[in-house]
Motif scaffolding. Structure first.
Motif: not given
Length: 173
Positions: A54, A56-57, A69-70, A73, A79, A82, A84
Motif C-alpha cells: 500500500d 499511498n499509505d 507521488k505516483i 501505474t 503503482p 513512485w 517518495e
C-alpha cells in the motif's frame, strides 16, 4: 588573549579531525551492502501483502516519508513507479520490479538525491498459523558522506526499521 587563541585553535583542530574521521569512515566502507532479516508473524500472507504494497499509505505509517507521488501505474491501478519525499528533503524514486501476490514483492530505488541505489525484496512464506516475512536489502551508496552517516546510524537500520514497522502492525494478533 593567548588562552582564547589556544582554545579556538584546539576547537578548530578537533572539529576538523572529527570531519576527517567521519569522511574516512565513509571512504573505507564498502559502497555495496547486502543483508536480510526474517521473522515469523501471526498474520496471513494476504494481510501482510496488503500492508507492504500500500504505497499511498506510506506517509501515514512512516514519519520519515512526508509525501508520495505516483508516477506510473498498471491498468488495474497498482503503482509501478513512485517518488517518495523524505522528511530530510530530496527525493527517492522507486520502481516495482517483481510482484507475485501474497508471495514476493521486489522494489528498486532507481534514483535518489542521496546518491543511493538498491533493491528491497519482501518474501512471504506461509507457516501455519502465520507467515515468515523475509526482507532482503541489496543496496549501494556512492556518496562518501552519506555512506559515513549510514555507517554511524547502522548500515542495516533501514532494513531493521522496515521489519519493525511490519512487526508492530501485526503484533498482538
Amino acid at each position: 588573549m593567548k588562552r582564547i587563541l589556544l582554545f579556538a585553535f584546539g576547537t578548530s583542530f578537533l572539529l576538523i579531525g572529527l570531519v576527517v574521521l567521519f569522511l574516512a569512515v565513509g571512504y573505507f566502507q564498502d559502497p555495496k551492502f547486502q543483508k536480510e532479516t526474517s521473522e515469523w508473524l501471526k498474520a496471513e500472507p494476504e494481510d501482510i501483502w496488503n500492508y507492504i504494497t500500500d504505497i499511498n499509505d506510506l506517509p501515514n505509517r512512516r514519519k520519515e516519508v512526508v509525501a508520495i507521488k505516483i508516477l506510473e501505474t498498471r491498468q488495474d491501478g497498482t503503482p509501478t513507479k513512485w517518488m517518495e519525499t523524505p522528511d530530510m528533503g530530496g527525493f527517492m524514486i522507486f520502481e516495482l520490479r517483481e510482484s507475485i501476490p501474497n508471495r514476493k514483492w521486489k522494489i528498486e530505488l532507481i534514483d535518489a538525491s542521496i546518491k543511493m541505489r538498491g533493491s528491497w525484496t519482501y518474501i512471504l512464506e506461509p507457516k501455519i498459523p502465520g507467515t515468515v516475512v523475509t526482507i532482503i536489502e541489496d543496496s549501494e551508496i556512492t556518496s562518501i558522506p552519506v555512506r559515513g552517516a549510514s555507517v554511524l546510524a547502522g548500515r542495516d537500520a533501514t532494513l531493521l526499521k522496515e521489519m519493525e514497522f511490519i512487526r508492530n502492525r501485526f503484533s498482538g494478533r
